[in-house]
Design a protein around this motif. Structure first.
Motif, PDB file in Angstrom:
ATOM      1  N   LEU A   6       0.865  -1.180   0.000  1.00 16.34           N
ATOM      2  CA  LEU A   6       0.000   0.000   0.000  1.00 16.34           C
ATOM      3  C   LEU A   6       0.904   1.234   0.000  1.00 16.34           C
ATOM      4  N   ALA A   7       0.842   2.007  -1.090  1.00 16.08           N
ATOM      5  CA  ALA A   7       1.717   3.182  -1.207  1.00 16.08           C
ATOM      6  C   ALA A   7       1.079   4.402  -0.545  1.00 16.08           C
ATOM      7  N   SER A   8      -0.231   4.517  -0.652  1.00 11.14           N
ATOM      8  CA  SER A   8      -0.943   5.654  -0.038  1.00 11.14           C
ATOM      9  C   SER A   8      -2.397   5.260   0.133  1.00 11.14           C
ATOM     10  N   ARG A   9      -3.098   5.988   0.993  1.00 11.00           N
ATOM     11  CA  ARG A   9      -4.508   5.659   1.240  1.00 11.00           C
ATOM     12  C   ARG A   9      -5.379   6.371   0.207  1.00 11.00           C
ATOM     13  N   PRO A  10      -6.377   5.642  -0.350  1.00 11.75           N
ATOM     14  CA  PRO A  10      -7.218   6.280  -1.370  1.00 11.75           C
ATOM     15  C   PRO A  10      -8.173   7.313  -0.764  1.00 11.75           C
ATOM     16  N   HIS A  11      -8.488   8.300  -1.571  1.00 17.33           N
ATOM     17  CA  HIS A  11      -9.590   9.203  -1.236  1.00 17.33           C
ATOM     18  C   HIS A  11     -10.645   8.932  -2.297  1.00 17.33           C
ATOM     19  N   GLY A  12     -11.754   8.310  -1.925  1.00 16.28           N
ATOM     20  CA  GLY A  12     -12.703   7.852  -2.940  1.00 16.28           C
ATOM     21  C   GLY A  12     -12.236   6.541  -3.530  1.00 16.28           C
ATOM     22  N   ALA A  13     -12.498   6.354  -4.831  1.00 10.66           N
ATOM     23  CA  ALA A  13     -12.112   5.086  -5.464  1.00 10.66           C
ATOM     24  C   ALA A  13     -10.598   4.930  -5.452  1.00 10.66           C
ATOM     25  N   PRO A  14     -10.088   3.720  -5.178  1.00  9.23           N
ATOM     26  CA  PRO A  14      -8.637   3.520  -5.251  1.00  9.23           C
ATOM     27  C   PRO A  14      -8.137   3.771  -6.673  1.00  9.23           C
ATOM     28  N   ALA A  16      -4.356   3.530  -9.284  1.00  9.54           N
ATOM     29  CA  ALA A  16      -3.128   2.734  -9.425  1.00  9.54           C
ATOM     30  C   ALA A  16      -2.026   3.232  -8.493  1.00  9.54           C
ATOM     31  N   GLU A  17      -1.959   4.555  -8.284  1.00 10.57           N
ATOM     32  CA  GLU A  17      -0.877   5.141  -7.476  1.00 10.57           C
ATOM     33  C   GLU A  17      -0.968   4.765  -5.986  1.00 10.57           C
ATOM     34  N   ASN A  18      -2.116   4.197  -5.570  1.00  6.66           N
ATOM     35  CA  ASN A  18      -2.214   3.778  -4.171  1.00  6.66           C
ATOM     36  C   ASN A  18      -1.432   2.486  -3.911  1.00  6.66           C
ATOM     37  N   PHE A  19      -0.968   1.845  -4.986  1.00  6.11           N
ATOM     38  CA  PHE A  19      -0.265   0.569  -4.850  1.00  6.11           C
ATOM     39  C   PHE A  19       1.149   0.704  -5.403  1.00  6.11           C
ATOM     40  N   ARG A  20       2.090  -0.075  -4.865  1.00  2.42           N
ATOM     41  CA  ARG A  20       3.458  -0.059  -5.390  1.00  2.42           C
ATOM     42  C   ARG A  20       3.984  -1.501  -5.458  1.00  2.42           C
ATOM     43  N   LEU A  21       4.557  -1.852  -6.605  1.00  2.00           N
ATOM     44  CA  LEU A  21       5.107  -3.192  -6.769  1.00  2.00           C
ATOM     45  C   LEU A  21       6.570  -3.180  -6.343  1.00  2.00           C
ATOM     46  N   GLU A  22       6.925  -4.050  -5.409  1.00  2.00           N
ATOM     47  CA  GLU A  22       8.311  -4.124  -4.930  1.00  2.00           C
ATOM     48  C   GLU A  22       8.872  -5.504  -5.257  1.00  2.00           C
ATOM     49  N   GLU A  23      10.159  -5.559  -5.402  1.00  3.30           N
ATOM     50  CA  GLU A  23      10.810  -6.857  -5.619  1.00  3.30           C
ATOM     51  C   GLU A  23      11.870  -7.080  -4.562  1.00  3.30           C
ATOM     52  N   SER A  24      11.955  -8.316  -4.103  1.00  2.00           N
ATOM     53  CA  SER A  24      12.971  -8.650  -3.096  1.00  2.00           C
ATOM     54  C   SER A  24      13.335 -10.121  -3.290  1.00  2.00           C
ATOM     55  N   PRO A  25      14.457 -10.561  -2.734  1.00  2.00           N
ATOM     56  CA  PRO A  25      14.816 -11.979  -2.887  1.00  2.00           C
ATOM     57  C   PRO A  25      13.750 -12.869  -2.246  1.00  2.00           C
ATOM     58  N   VAL A  26      13.619 -14.095  -2.754  1.00  2.00           N
ATOM     59  CA  VAL A  26      12.678 -15.046  -2.158  1.00  2.00           C
ATOM     60  C   VAL A  26      13.141 -15.330  -0.729  1.00  2.00           C
ATOM     61  N   PRO A  27      12.250 -15.187   0.257  1.00  2.00           N
ATOM     62  CA  PRO A  27      12.682 -15.391   1.648  1.00  2.00           C
ATOM     63  C   PRO A  27      13.030 -16.856   1.925  1.00  2.00           C
ATOM     64  N   ALA A  28      13.904 -17.075   2.882  1.00  2.27           N
ATOM     65  CA  ALA A  28      14.298 -18.445   3.239  1.00  2.27           C
ATOM     66  C   ALA A  28      13.591 -18.835   4.536  1.00  2.27           C
ATOM     67  N   PRO A  29      12.918 -20.001   4.553  1.00  2.00           N
ATOM     68  CA  PRO A  29      12.247 -20.416   5.784  1.00  2.00           C
ATOM     69  C   PRO A  29      13.252 -20.834   6.845  1.00  2.00           C
ATOM     70  N   GLY A  64       3.146   1.042   3.171  1.00  2.00           N
ATOM     71  CA  GLY A  64       4.404   0.312   2.948  1.00  2.00           C
ATOM     72  C   GLY A  64       4.308  -1.176   3.234  1.00  2.00           C
ATOM     73  N   ALA A  65       3.173  -1.618   3.802  1.00  2.00           N
ATOM     74  CA  ALA A  65       3.011  -3.047   4.103  1.00  2.00           C
ATOM     75  C   ALA A  65       2.333  -3.753   2.924  1.00  2.00           C
ATOM     76  N   VAL A  66       2.530  -5.076   2.873  1.00  2.00           N
ATOM     77  CA  VAL A  66       1.933  -5.886   1.803  1.00  2.00           C
ATOM     78  C   VAL A  66       0.418  -5.861   1.939  1.00  2.00           C
ATOM     79  N   MET A  67      -0.279  -5.706   0.810  1.00  2.37           N
ATOM     80  CA  MET A  67      -1.731  -5.781   0.815  1.00  2.37           C
ATOM     81  C   MET A  67      -2.167  -7.164   1.297  1.00  2.37           C
ATOM     82  N   VAL A  68      -3.195  -7.198   2.145  1.00  2.57           N
ATOM     83  CA  VAL A  68      -3.670  -8.466   2.700  1.00  2.57           C
ATOM     84  C   VAL A  68      -4.551  -9.197   1.677  1.00  2.57           C
ATOM     85  N   GLY A  69      -4.681 -10.491   1.861  1.00  3.33           N
ATOM     86  CA  GLY A  69      -5.586 -11.239   0.998  1.00  3.33           C
ATOM     87  C   GLY A  69      -5.495 -12.726   1.231  1.00  3.33           C
ATOM     88  N   GLY A  70      -6.613 -13.400   1.020  1.00  3.76           N
ATOM     89  CA  GLY A  70      -6.658 -14.859   1.107  1.00  3.76           C
ATOM     90  C   GLY A  70      -5.932 -15.466  -0.080  1.00  3.76           C
TER      91      GLY A  70
END
Ligand code: NDP
Length: 337
Positions: A6-14, A16-29, A64-70
């Motif tokens: 989540l890059a920013s909170r929407p005002h009204g309808a969300p 594209a700019e409210n979201f940001r795609l980030e890349e990072s190494p695959v985490p190790a369990p 800045g946190a990952v969007m939640v979802g099932g």
């Protein structure tokens, strides 16, 4: 590992700019952990609520946190005795390719489930919501009239079809002729009214000559305005969602209709009850899985999924879902299965 934050909170309808795609190494369990590869990500109307910091039944997603979802994932690596690589699990990884988990909260779906993504729809949260809201709060009886909007979505389609199994006259409300045709021809609803029609309220009244006994509330707004005068004495109104207002930034214009609502509730002894599926009915999931599983197996319920390719499509698909651009349960195919 790609992830939408989540890059920013929407005002009204969300947007594209409210979201940001980030890349990072695959985490190790680590010790006692597993690595989950997201295969399917569910998109649901409640996500609009999580993007906002208004008080609600669940905390908001932080900036800045990952969007939640099932999610439905496969286990890629396991340092946990109860999980084997290759197994399918239902979880809550959010909008990302990979997640590390200690196994808590995961539901096993087996090595080779027939329809893994259905755990996000008819056999999962939306199906459970339809089942409990209608049967426990709506208390439908044979011969009664049931009205439900968002009629072709995972909640509404399931509500209407269970209503038919219980012997109700079922009137759907949906956006557009194609959805309405599907509700009647495939889902078996008695009628379905297009809420975009100028004379929507008149058409709804004509479709409900004996009034409305159960109104399963998914959308609010002008649909509820049209329903209110049609409610019968002792009608039940499970308040499940109000999606027409999720992007609203202020109260609607026009006269204050609260006295009309309260007067109608009083004079007609109407029960209106809100519910949050996990919090109110989590303890009854077995009952749902058994009965719904039997109905689905017997071919008594139809289920329509809109599978959208690629994690990159998630923001636009959520924006579209809130405007009724979806047709069926929206699932993002994040990886090939
Ligand atoms: P849907 O897939 O049905 O998507 C939402 C639908 O709402 C859209 O496709 C659109 O359908 C309809 N809609 C959007 N705006 C309007 C509007 N202005 N007027 C009328 N209809 C509109 O969603 P779900 O089946 O996943 O969810 C349905 C409802 O259930 C939502 O309100 C959701 O928040 C709620 N819910 C509540 C839960 C709870 O625990 N209380 C749990 C799960 C869901 P169309 O084009 O046909 O109008």
């Amino acid at each position: 590992n790609r992830r939408w934050v989540l890059a920013s909170r929407p005002h009204g309808a969300p947007v594209a700019e409210n979201f940001r795609l980030e890349e990072s190494p695959v985490p190790a369990p680590g010790e006692g952990q597993i690595l989950l590869r997201t295969v399917y990500l569910s998109l649901d109307p409640y996500m609009r609520g999580r993007m906002s910091d208004a008080p609600s039944y669940s905390p908001p997603v932080e900036i800045g946190a990952v969007m939640v979802g099932g999610t439905v994932s496969r286990i890629e690596q396991s340092n946990h005795p109860d999980f084997t690589p290759g197994e399918w699990v239902l979880g809550y990884s959010g909008w990302q390719d990979y997640a590390v988990s200690d196994g808590s909260g995961l539901v096993k779906l087996g090595e080779n489930p027939e329809h893994p993504s259905w755990a996000l729809g008819i056999m999962g949260m939306p199906g459970f919501t339809a089942y409990m809201g209608l049967l426990d709060i709506g208390q439908p009886k044979a011969g009664e009239t049931l009205v439900v909007a968002a009629a072709t979505g995972p909640v509404g389609a399931t509500v209407g079809q269970i209503g038919k199994l219980k012997g109700c006259r079922v009137v759907g409300v949906a956006g557009g002729a194609e959805k309405c045709r599907y509700a009647i021809e495939t889902l078996g609803f008695d009628q379905c009214i297009d809420h975009h029609a100028d004379d929507f309220a008149e058409q709804l009244a004509q479709a409900c000559p004996a009034g409305i006994d159960v109104y399963y509330e998914n959308v609010g707004g002008k649909v509820f305005d049209a329903v209110l005068p049609l409610l019968n004495t002792s009608a039940r109104v499970p308040v499940c969602g109000l999606v027409s207002g999720y992007n609203a930034t202020s109260l609607p214009d026009g006269p204050d209709r609260l006295p009309l609502l309260m007067g109608t509730l009083l004079k007609k002894r109407i029960s209106m009850q809100g519910f949050i599926i996990g919090q109110d009915y989590g303890h009854r999931i077995d009952e749902f899985q058994q009965e719904m599983g039997a109905w689905v197996k017997a071919g008594k319920l139809q289920y329509r999924e809109q599978l959208i390719d690629g994690l990159e499509s998630a923001p636009a698909s959520l924006i579209g879902l809130l405007e009724g651009k979806n047709f069926g349960k929206v699932v993002i195919q994040v990886a090939k299965n």
